[in-house]
Design a protein around this motif. Structure first.
Motif: not given
Length: 115
Positions: A56-64
């Motif tokens: 998720v490009s606009n969230r740090e260290n986040t994956m979906v």
């Protein structure tokens, strides 16, 4: 040719024996009709649902989390994973949103919501 398989369609996990002769598949050991379909498909045209994650490009260290909408040919699994490694989405993401369209004949959809 004879193959032994464990059916993965239901929790019973029936041990199947599939014999392939002249393009015809004979299945033994199935506890339900779905086992026959599974064994025939696995022996003639194996397909898999691919599950993974996308950045998720606009969230740090986040994956979906994502998956293929339909199963893809087993031989195409590495092509799907290559496309997923290069992909990124922007939040918000809803369950069922198309993350990538037409990857090896199916869409990649989100299986988790990101606000």
């Amino acid at each position: 040719m004879k193959r032994e398989l464990t059916c993965i369609i239901c929790p019973r996990g029936c041990l199947l024996t599939a014999e392939i002769e002249n393009g015809s598949v004979t299945v033994r050991g199935n506890g339900c009709p779905r086992g026959v379909t599974y064994a025939e498909t696995e022996c003639t045209h194996p397909r898999r649902t691919v599950t993974s994650t996308v950045r998720v490009s606009n969230r740090e260290n986040t994956m979906v989390s994502v998956k293929t909408r339909e199963p893809v040919d087993k031989a195409d699994m590495f092509k799907v994973m290559e496309r997923l490694r290069a992909a990124a989405v922007s939040a918000p993401v809803a369950i069922g949103d198309i993350v990538l369209a037409d990857v090896c004949g199916t869409d990649i959809v989100a299986t988790k919501a990101i606000d």
